[in-house]
Design a protein around this motif. Structure first.
Motif, PDB file in Angstrom:
ATOM      1  N   PRO A 161       0.821  -1.197   0.000  1.00  0.00           N
ATOM      2  CA  PRO A 161       0.000   0.000   0.000  1.00  0.00           C
ATOM      3  C   PRO A 161       0.863   1.258   0.000  1.00  0.00           C
ATOM      4  O   PRO A 161       2.058   1.176   0.289  1.00  0.00           O
ATOM      5  N   PRO A 162       0.285   2.407  -0.289  1.00  0.00           N
ATOM      6  CA  PRO A 162       1.034   3.647  -0.150  1.00  0.00           C
ATOM      7  C   PRO A 162       1.408   3.831   1.317  1.00  0.00           C
ATOM      8  O   PRO A 162       0.667   3.414   2.208  1.00  0.00           O
ATOM      9  N   VAL A 186      -8.345   7.665   9.180  1.00  0.00           N
ATOM     10  CA  VAL A 186      -6.951   8.081   9.028  1.00  0.00           C
ATOM     11  C   VAL A 186      -6.724   9.348   9.820  1.00  0.00           C
ATOM     12  O   VAL A 186      -7.566  10.218   9.859  1.00  0.00           O
ATOM     13  N   HIS A 203     -15.711   1.994   0.911  1.00  0.00           N
ATOM     14  CA  HIS A 203     -14.302   2.208   1.203  1.00  0.00           C
ATOM     15  C   HIS A 203     -14.174   2.728   2.624  1.00  0.00           C
ATOM     16  O   HIS A 203     -15.112   3.295   3.143  1.00  0.00           O
ATOM     17  N   PRO A 204     -13.044   2.492   3.255  1.00  0.00           N
ATOM     18  CA  PRO A 204     -12.865   2.988   4.642  1.00  0.00           C
ATOM     19  C   PRO A 204     -13.210   4.458   4.745  1.00  0.00           C
ATOM     20  O   PRO A 204     -12.862   5.238   3.885  1.00  0.00           O
ATOM     21  N   PRO A 259     -13.324   8.358   5.897  1.00  0.00           N
ATOM     22  CA  PRO A 259     -12.212   9.306   6.036  1.00  0.00           C
ATOM     23  C   PRO A 259     -11.724   9.433   7.462  1.00  0.00           C
ATOM     24  O   PRO A 259     -10.596   9.812   7.699  1.00  0.00           O
ATOM     25  N   VAL A 315      -0.080  11.566   6.137  1.00  0.00           N
ATOM     26  CA  VAL A 315       0.348  11.774   4.760  1.00  0.00           C
ATOM     27  C   VAL A 315      -0.228  12.984   4.032  1.00  0.00           C
ATOM     28  O   VAL A 315      -1.357  12.960   3.601  1.00  0.00           O
ATOM     29  N   PRO A 316       0.524  13.979   3.871  1.00  0.00           N
ATOM     30  CA  PRO A 316       0.108  15.052   2.954  1.00  0.00           C
ATOM     31  C   PRO A 316      -0.055  14.463   1.567  1.00  0.00           C
ATOM     32  O   PRO A 316       0.572  13.480   1.257  1.00  0.00           O
ATOM     33  N   ALA A 317      -0.871  15.109   0.788  1.00  0.00           N
ATOM     34  CA  ALA A 317      -1.369  14.450  -0.418  1.00  0.00           C
ATOM     35  C   ALA A 317      -0.281  13.910  -1.327  1.00  0.00           C
ATOM     36  O   ALA A 317      -0.447  12.886  -1.934  1.00  0.00           O
ATOM     37  N   ARG A 359       2.053   5.482   4.998  1.00  0.00           N
ATOM     38  CA  ARG A 359       1.377   6.460   5.839  1.00  0.00           C
ATOM     39  C   ARG A 359       2.312   6.860   6.952  1.00  0.00           C
ATOM     40  O   ARG A 359       3.204   6.132   7.324  1.00  0.00           O
ATOM     41  N   PHE A 371      -0.346  -1.215   8.641  1.00  0.00           N
ATOM     42  CA  PHE A 371      -1.463  -1.316   7.716  1.00  0.00           C
ATOM     43  C   PHE A 371      -2.002  -2.745   7.745  1.00  0.00           C
ATOM     44  O   PHE A 371      -1.272  -3.679   7.456  1.00  0.00           O
ATOM     45  N   GLU A 374       4.775  12.069   0.364  1.00  0.00           N
ATOM     46  CA  GLU A 374       5.299  10.788   0.816  1.00  0.00           C
ATOM     47  C   GLU A 374       5.464   9.811  -0.344  1.00  0.00           C
ATOM     48  O   GLU A 374       6.437   9.114  -0.444  1.00  0.00           O
TER      49      GLU A 374
END
Lengths: 106, 246
Positions: B201-202, B231, B225-226, B228, B236-238, B204, B210, B241
């Motif tokens: 995954p990306p 998190v 989806h999970p 918002p 993580v800024p958009a 965090r 994760f 990372e």
């Protein structure tokens, strides 16, 4: 295959595909995605694209698609890596695939 | 331009559809109304090998499942209202891949619309040329046109493969897709490959591990989806990372 049946099938595929696209678009606008979730979705898109490249390059259905196309796509990819224009990528990929087939490679 | 390249693929599709026996109007209708290369190839391919129309539709829809995930991404920059509803039709591999490579929402929207409209013109035109060409050339393979589609997608997705993590995830996805293809229905392999998301995954900032989880955004278009709030707001800024998807 009946002409009419095929038309219905085409419309069904079109409607179903549009439904998939639209629901994704609308869902996105109704849900606030965290940055991480957005990254997740973006990565999913990248992985899907790569998977599509892999299967359409290497496979014909379930069987190996042949070295000509594999090498052709790889050469096209090399052109892309070298920042060549997209049109050239396609020409090189198709051309090398055709050339290899002409030379007798599968 | 992508549009011209897609036009070339369109030619390939047109030739294939023509040799499968589809009349010109159906070839064009598929090109304009479905507007998704791989599903059209598959649809025509199923019919050509004698499969039923039902199976052809199902296979095409399965291949097009990923468009729900693309729609999610596109919804991020398409805006609201009738433009979004119209723009949804243009969501596909090429347009979303090109738009995602742009840095800002406004640029993404612009790229999406430009490439979408250009494709909407060039794809059916290519199909038309291919269908006409197909009355002369019997075997598209001799022209190597079947390499065009993967080459274009590869070229467009290459900029997103920027850091090691993404590249590894991508390789894993490719392996899973190719490996699972013989065992799953036609077109499902790329969706199965999404398990690579769970493994890679990306990143965090949160120290919480994760949890391994199947991410299948395409299994149902209204997937839950999970939310918002799961998190940390300061995580993580958009972009910084994991810059690979920009």
């Amino acid at each position: 295959m009946s002409g009419f049946g095929t038309w219905v099938a085409i419309l069904a595929l079109a409607a179903g595909t549009y439904g998939l696209r639209l629901s994704g678009v609308l869902l996105r606008q109704r849900v606030t995605f965290s940055p991480w979730t957005q990254q997740m979705v973006d990565r999913a898109v990248v992985l899907l694209l790569v998977a599509v490249v892999a299967t359409s390059t290497l496979l014909d259905g379930a069987a190996f698609g042949g070295w000509s196309r594999t090498i052709g796509v790889a050469v096209g990819g090399a052109v892309a890596l070298a920042k060549g224009p997209l049109f050239l990528v396609v020409l090189v990929a198709a051309g090398s695939t055709a050339g290899l087939r002409l030379a007798g490679v599968a | 331009m992508v549009a011209l390249s897609v036009g070339v693929i369109g030619v390939s599709y047109g030739v294939t559809a023509q040799s499968a026996g589809l009349p010109l109007w159906q070839i064009l209708a598929l090109a304009i109304c479905v507007f998704g290369a791989s599903s059209e190839f598959l649809f025509v391919g199923v019919l050509a090998t004698g499969g039923s129309a039902v199976f052809a539709v199902l296979a095409g829809l399965l291949v097009n499942l990923r468009n729900a995930a693309y729609g999610l991404t596109a919804g991020g920059f398409l805006g609201r209202g009738w433009r979004a509803v119209l723009g949804a039709h243009l969501v596909n591999d090429e347009t979303v891949a090109m738009a995602s490579a742009r840095p800002s929402g406004a640029q993404r929207r612009l790229t999406f619309w430009i490439s979408g409209v250009a494709l909407l013109i060039c794809w059916p035109l290519g199909a038309l040329a291919g269908a006409l060409l197909g009355q002369v050339v019997q075997d598209p393979e001799t022209l190597g046109l079947d390499a065009a589609f993967p080459a274009v997608i590869l070229a467009v997705v290459l900029p997103s493969l920027r850091d090691t993590r993404v590249i590894v995830a991508a390789l894993a996805a490719a392996l899973v897709a190719v490996g699972s293809a013989p065992w799953v229905p036609a077109g499902a392999a790329p969706v199965v490959a999404l398990v690579a998301l769970a493994v890679f995954p990306p990143r965090r900032h949160s120290p919480r591990r994760f949890p391994p989880r199947r991410h299948t955004p395409n299994r149902s278009s209204a997937h839950a989806h999970p939310d918002p709030t799961s998190v940390h707001p300061d995580s993580v800024p958009a972009r910084s990372e994991d810059g690979a998807d920009r």
